[in-house]
Design a protein around this motif. Structure first.
Motif, mmCIF file in Angstrom:
data_model
loop_
_atom_site.group_PDB
_atom_site.id
_atom_site.type_symbol
_atom_site.label_atom_id
_atom_site.label_comp_id
_atom_site.label_asym_id
_atom_site.label_seq_id
_atom_site.Cartn_x
_atom_site.Cartn_y
_atom_site.Cartn_z
ATOM 1 N N VAL A 194 -9.673 24.550 -20.169
ATOM 2 C CA VAL A 194 -10.694 25.069 -19.251
ATOM 3 C C VAL A 194 -10.174 25.201 -17.815
ATOM 4 C CG1 VAL A 194 -12.962 24.621 -18.249
ATOM 5 C CG2 VAL A 194 -12.611 24.340 -20.704
ATOM 6 N N PRO A 195 -9.616 24.147 -17.208
ATOM 7 C CA PRO A 195 -9.113 24.320 -15.839
ATOM 8 C C PRO A 195 -7.926 25.277 -15.746
ATOM 9 C CG PRO A 195 -9.409 22.001 -16.322
ATOM 10 C CD PRO A 195 -9.576 22.737 -17.596
ATOM 11 N N VAL A 196 -7.020 25.236 -16.728
ATOM 12 C CA VAL A 196 -5.871 26.142 -16.690
ATOM 13 C C VAL A 196 -6.336 27.587 -16.812
ATOM 14 C CG1 VAL A 196 -3.776 26.828 -17.917
ATOM 15 C CG2 VAL A 196 -4.207 24.421 -17.451
ATOM 16 N N ALA A 197 -7.287 27.851 -17.707
ATOM 17 C CA ALA A 197 -7.815 29.213 -17.843
ATOM 18 C C ALA A 197 -8.508 29.658 -16.553
ATOM 19 C CB ALA A 197 -8.788 29.280 -19.018
ATOM 20 N N ALA A 221 -5.058 35.670 -11.431
ATOM 21 C CA ALA A 221 -5.011 37.093 -11.780
ATOM 22 C C ALA A 221 -5.839 37.909 -10.801
ATOM 23 C CB ALA A 221 -5.513 37.288 -13.205
ATOM 24 N N GLN A 222 -6.986 37.384 -10.416
ATOM 25 C CA GLN A 222 -7.821 38.080 -9.440
ATOM 26 C C GLN A 222 -7.116 38.158 -8.091
ATOM 27 O OE1 GLN A 222 -11.551 36.176 -8.690
ATOM 28 N NE2 GLN A 222 -12.357 37.880 -7.505
ATOM 29 N N ARG A 223 -6.481 37.050 -7.658
ATOM 30 C CA ARG A 223 -5.735 37.050 -6.394
ATOM 31 C C ARG A 223 -4.567 38.023 -6.449
ATOM 32 N NH1 ARG A 223 -5.837 32.713 -2.384
ATOM 33 N NH2 ARG A 223 -4.250 33.956 -1.368
ATOM 34 N N LEU A 224 -3.870 38.057 -7.574
ATOM 35 C CA LEU A 224 -2.728 38.963 -7.712
ATOM 36 C C LEU A 224 -3.157 40.428 -7.725
ATOM 37 C CD1 LEU A 224 -0.481 37.101 -10.271
ATOM 38 C CD2 LEU A 224 0.019 37.568 -7.885
ATOM 39 N N ARG A 225 -4.333 40.687 -8.251
ATOM 40 C CA ARG A 225 -4.818 42.064 -8.297
ATOM 41 C C ARG A 225 -4.976 42.626 -6.877
ATOM 42 N NH1 ARG A 225 -9.690 41.524 -10.988
ATOM 43 N NH2 ARG A 225 -8.463 41.118 -12.829
ATOM 44 N N TYR A 226 -5.411 41.795 -5.954
ATOM 45 C CA TYR A 226 -5.630 42.239 -4.575
ATOM 46 C C TYR A 226 -4.594 41.670 -3.621
ATOM 47 C CZ TYR A 226 -10.074 43.428 -6.646
ATOM 48 O OH TYR A 226 -11.043 43.950 -7.459
ATOM 49 N N PHE A 227 -3.472 41.198 -4.166
ATOM 50 C CA PHE A 227 -2.449 40.558 -3.325
ATOM 51 C C PHE A 227 -1.721 41.600 -2.484
ATOM 52 C CE2 PHE A 227 1.881 39.082 -2.520
ATOM 53 C CZ PHE A 227 1.598 37.917 -1.856
ATOM 54 N N SER A 228 -1.535 41.247 -1.243
ATOM 55 C CA SER A 228 -0.712 42.043 -0.336
ATOM 56 C C SER A 228 0.065 41.052 0.516
ATOM 57 C CB SER A 228 -1.591 42.915 0.554
ATOM 58 O OG SER A 228 -0.805 43.508 1.551
ATOM 59 N N PHE A 255 5.208 29.914 -6.288
ATOM 60 C CA PHE A 255 5.619 28.574 -6.694
ATOM 61 C C PHE A 255 4.475 27.570 -6.702
ATOM 62 C CE2 PHE A 255 9.647 30.340 -5.075
ATOM 63 C CZ PHE A 255 10.381 30.232 -6.237
ATOM 64 N N GLY A 256 3.520 27.732 -5.830
ATOM 65 C CA GLY A 256 2.431 26.763 -5.718
ATOM 66 C C GLY A 256 1.533 26.741 -6.929
ATOM 67 N N LEU A 257 1.194 27.900 -7.434
ATOM 68 C CA LEU A 257 0.303 27.974 -8.584
ATOM 69 C C LEU A 257 0.925 27.355 -9.840
ATOM 70 C CD1 LEU A 257 -2.400 29.023 -9.614
ATOM 71 C CD2 LEU A 257 -1.250 31.169 -10.145
#
Length: 105
Positions: A85-88, A95-102, A54-56
């Motif tokens: 630019v900021p949204v991208a 996406a990087q955080r989600l890739r390594y999310f646990s 929700f935060g993102l």
């Protein structure tokens, strides 16, 4: 060989009973602490998950809303660049955080 009197035997039983009570109290305190730590760990796990879910999106929406509300006279091309630019960047970092999310803490 020394014999134990009834009085000494009673004293030993009393000391044993006191030690048994103390061990029981220690066990209860340890279990209370373990349960509290488990609850905190679960709470952190859910907070981390909800914060990401929700935060993102809320941060992106607030940024775009603020850009439209507080900079209306900005040229359209510049406004698009200021949004893109900021949204991208935020989406790439997400996406990087989600890739390594646990969800484990």
């Amino acid at each position: 060989m020394k014999r134990i009197t009834d009085q000494e035997l009673d004293m030993l039983f009393e000391q044993s009973a006191q030690q048994h009570k103390a061990v029981g109290q220690i066990n209860r305190q340890v279990m209370r602490t373990v349960r509290r730590d488990m609850r905190l760990k679960a709470l952190r796990k859910w907070a981390k998950l909800l914060g990401l879910c929700f935060g993102l999106p809320v941060a992106v929406v607030v940024y775009i809303y603020a850009l439209f509300m507080f900079m209306p006279e900005m040229p359209e091309q510049l406004r698009i660049v200021c949004m893109a630019v900021p949204v991208a960047t935020v989406l790439a970092l997400a996406a990087q955080r989600l890739r390594y999310f646990s969800p484990e803490v």
